[in-house]
Design an enzyme around this catalytic site. Sequence first.
Site, mmCIF file in Angstrom:
data_model
loop_
_atom_site.group_PDB
_atom_site.id
_atom_site.type_symbol
_atom_site.label_atom_id
_atom_site.label_comp_id
_atom_site.label_asym_id
_atom_site.label_seq_id
_atom_site.Cartn_x
_atom_site.Cartn_y
_atom_site.Cartn_z
ATOM 1 N N SER A 34 0.845 -1.192 0.000
ATOM 2 C CA SER A 34 0.000 0.000 0.000
ATOM 3 C C SER A 34 0.881 1.242 0.000
ATOM 4 O O SER A 34 2.032 1.204 0.460
ATOM 5 C CB SER A 34 -0.889 -0.003 1.247
ATOM 6 N N TYR A 74 -1.360 -1.831 10.073
ATOM 7 C CA TYR A 74 -1.463 -2.028 8.626
ATOM 8 C C TYR A 74 -0.234 -1.461 7.921
ATOM 9 O O TYR A 74 0.372 -2.128 7.070
ATOM 10 C CB TYR A 74 -2.738 -1.363 8.115
#
Length: 296
Positions: free
Chosen positions: A167, A180
């Site tokens: 990401s 995350y």
Amino acid sequence: MFDGVPIPATTASVAQPLRAGAPANPTGPFAGRVAIVTGSESGIGRETARLLCEQGAAVVLNGRNAERLEHTRAALAAASHSVASCVADVTDYVSCEELVNTAIEAFGRLDILVTNASISQRAYFADMQPDVFKQVMDSNVYGTVYPLKAALPHLIKAKGSVTFISSISALNGMPSGSAYCAGKAAVANLAHTLRLELAHTGIHFGVVHIGFTQNDPEKRVLAADGQPVPIAHRPPRWQKSQAEVAAIILKHIRRRRQRTVISALGRLIVLVHTYFPRLGDWVVLTTIRRMRHFYE
């Protein structure tokens, strides 16, 4: 990312009915190749699997929701694509072995692994329960390591391709996404390490850093207490469609790239983080004060 509430590993890894016929497009760029896409029952994973099929590959689908996974498998099979599926929790190594065995039993080989499955969060670190932090980290780190470890002998034999889905939040920390961000940064570093360790095998190791993407309506992430909640709002003009992201992933695989950063925002983050890190931090801190809802 997984789109539902996490389930225990003990309920995972149940093979689904297979359809191992010839690919619908045997002359496509992935003709004769076999791919596993984790987390492909829905979202970006589903669209990546669909496009691989359309470009000639045989694909093993994966997810933890048996009903949703079967719906995706049936839809691709109805379009005359060569697909198999396996319900498997990728944070459980035995389940990952069963996932890889599904590919070998159905299609006889494995050439491509896309580790897409993961859990995201929407919670500040100080509020998070430790087990929730671990759950998010496990899904991103071990959810990448275990499928690769199980698949590695077959990928070495095929001199295949491995793509870790990361990401843009791994490029520079994002508030309310500590676990995350850490997990996605870890897999990017893992790819670099494996590229060096396994250079002699001919395997391609790449990372795709995904930016803001349109999500399925039922998409959920974890709150501080582990409860599933909707993702934070993102302006539609900032989002790419799942099909657009899937097309970029396939281009990355075809060209055996080391790193692909999706979106202008992602490339801007790379530039600022590399050359103007203090400016990057100032921008984030300013948005926390003025646009706190952006993260919450």
